[in-house]
Design an enzyme around this catalytic site. Structure first.
Site, PDB file in Angstrom:
ATOM      1  N   ASP A  31      18.709  62.629  55.419  1.00 47.07           N
ATOM      2  CA  ASP A  31      19.033  64.040  55.273  1.00 47.07           C
ATOM      3  C   ASP A  31      17.913  64.720  54.464  1.00 47.07           C
ATOM      4  O   ASP A  31      16.753  64.607  54.833  1.00 47.07           O
ATOM      5  CB  ASP A  31      20.421  64.180  54.627  1.00 47.07           C
ATOM      6  CG  ASP A  31      20.898  65.607  54.451  1.00 47.07           C
ATOM      7  OD1 ASP A  31      21.323  66.214  55.439  1.00 47.07           O
ATOM      8  OD2 ASP A  31      20.845  66.115  53.319  1.00 47.07           O
ATOM      9  N   HIS A  84      26.717  62.004  60.669  1.00 45.23           N
ATOM     10  CA  HIS A  84      25.612  62.368  59.789  1.00 45.23           C
ATOM     11  C   HIS A  84      25.443  61.400  58.620  1.00 45.23           C
ATOM     12  O   HIS A  84      24.333  61.217  58.128  1.00 45.23           O
ATOM     13  CB  HIS A  84      25.833  63.786  59.259  1.00 45.23           C
ATOM     14  CG  HIS A  84      24.717  64.275  58.398  1.00 45.23           C
ATOM     15  ND1 HIS A  84      23.421  64.412  58.871  1.00 45.23           N
ATOM     16  CD2 HIS A  84      24.674  64.647  57.083  1.00 45.23           C
ATOM     17  CE1 HIS A  84      22.646  64.859  57.892  1.00 45.23           C
ATOM     18  NE2 HIS A  84      23.367  65.000  56.798  1.00 45.23           N
TER      19      HIS A  84
END
Length: 331
Positions: free
Chosen positions: A109, A309
């Site tokens: 991320d 994610h």
């Protein structure tokens, strides 16, 4: 396996903001090849709890920091303290602290964004890059200008994060609710295509928690991959740090672009891991494929079925197998 607190130590770095203290997990044997695991938003070193011991057992010295603004690491109150060159400087300080000339860096991320920049700022200190979730994608123009052109008066969280105090006040008000909402919003169980831009709510009067996650709302409880004890660790860490520091990373997007737009692509061996239900890439796989053209020594990617994610937490066994595969590809 949870991160062992007995392996956490603090290092001090010097910069324009009076010095930064970083809490870092330091595991493995001194002298072994160094690998640095860099978390994203809203995460911490605890996000890598499943990877530390397998990497130690594979012969690495593993460094896992709570990066600037997170956990009990320093949280400067100046937005400019969170520019990517300063975040990259913290990572170089980790290498200097253990007398390592180079390391392999793995970023997830926002950690991936910082590692992509680090590899351009300090290519001599980076032996290889394996990034997760966020592919190498240079901005074609100033990021906030691009967002405004795309979203106009519709809500987009990165533009919302540019507004002073609103986002941190919203998220700090109930840390557990904020984290649970964001975690569910990125988890593979609730993955869904993004709505058309014209169906997004207006920017004015809308908060992050109003929009994050699926249209069906936030499920009760926690995802099966996140036990309550681990969730509570994140809640405790963000209760200590607050959200100002983590959100300030976003407030430097334009400054980071200005610093890096003329730098060459990372020259060292690079690779990528993602999840096929990750909201960042699931509907934009062309950005993953484009790295084969943009990166001069790209060694390929692994896409994990069913992973959202929070890739390394949601599917730790599959992720660790992919990580070993990509580490071997960098040799």
């Amino acid at each position: 396996m949870s991160a062992d607190s007995s392996r956490v130590r603090r290092i001090h770095t010097s910069d324009d903001f009076g010095g930064i203290d970083l809490d870092v997990i330091d595991a493995g044997t001194p002298g072994n090849p160094v690998i640095v695991l860099c978390h994203g938003w809203p995460e911490s070193k605890h996000s890598w709890r499943h990877q530390i011991d397998p990497l130690v057992n594979a012969g690495y010295r593993v460094l896992v920091p709570d990066q600037r603004g997170y956990g009990s690491s320093s949280t400067p109150r100046d937005v400019a303290a969170y520019r990517s060159d300063r975040l990259a400087g913290d990572l170089i300080a980790l290498l200097d602290d253990v007398d390592a000339e180079q390391a392999t860096f793995v970023g997830h991320d926002w950690g991936a964004l910082v590692v992509w920049d680090l590899a351009r700022y300090h290519p001599d200190r980076v032996s290889g890059v394996i990034n997760v979730s966020v592919p190498y994608t240079p901005w074609p123009m100033q990021p906030t200008e691009l967002f405004r052109a795309t979203y106009a008066d519709r809500f987009f969280y990165m533009l919302y994060f540019q507004l002073p105090e609103l986002a941190e006040n919203e998220l700090d008000a109930d840390v557990a609710r904020s984290l649970r909402t964001v975690i569910w919003g990125g988890s593979g169980e609730t993955a869904a295509p993004p709505p058309p831009t014209d169906q997004l709510p207006p920017m004015t009067g809308t908060g992050l928690l109003d929009t994050w996650g699926s249209a069906a709302g936030v499920p009760a409880g926690l995802p099966a991959w996140l036990p309550a004890d681990d969730f509570n660790e994140f809640v405790n860490q963000f209760t200590a740090s607050g959200f100002f520091g983590p959100i300030s990373w976003y407030r430097n997007l334009d400054a980071d672009w200005a610093l890096t737009k003329d730098l060459l692509a990372p020259p060292m061996p690079t690779a990528f891991i993602g999840g096929d239900k990750d909201m960042v890439i699931a509907h934009r796989m062309e950005y993953v494929e484009s790295m084969a053209v943009m990166l001069p020594d790209y060694r390929g990617h692994v896409i994990i079925p069913g992973a959202g994610h929070w890739t390394q937490q949601e599917k730790p066994d599959e992720f660790n197998a992919a990580l070993v595969q990509q580490l071997n590809a960098l040799l």
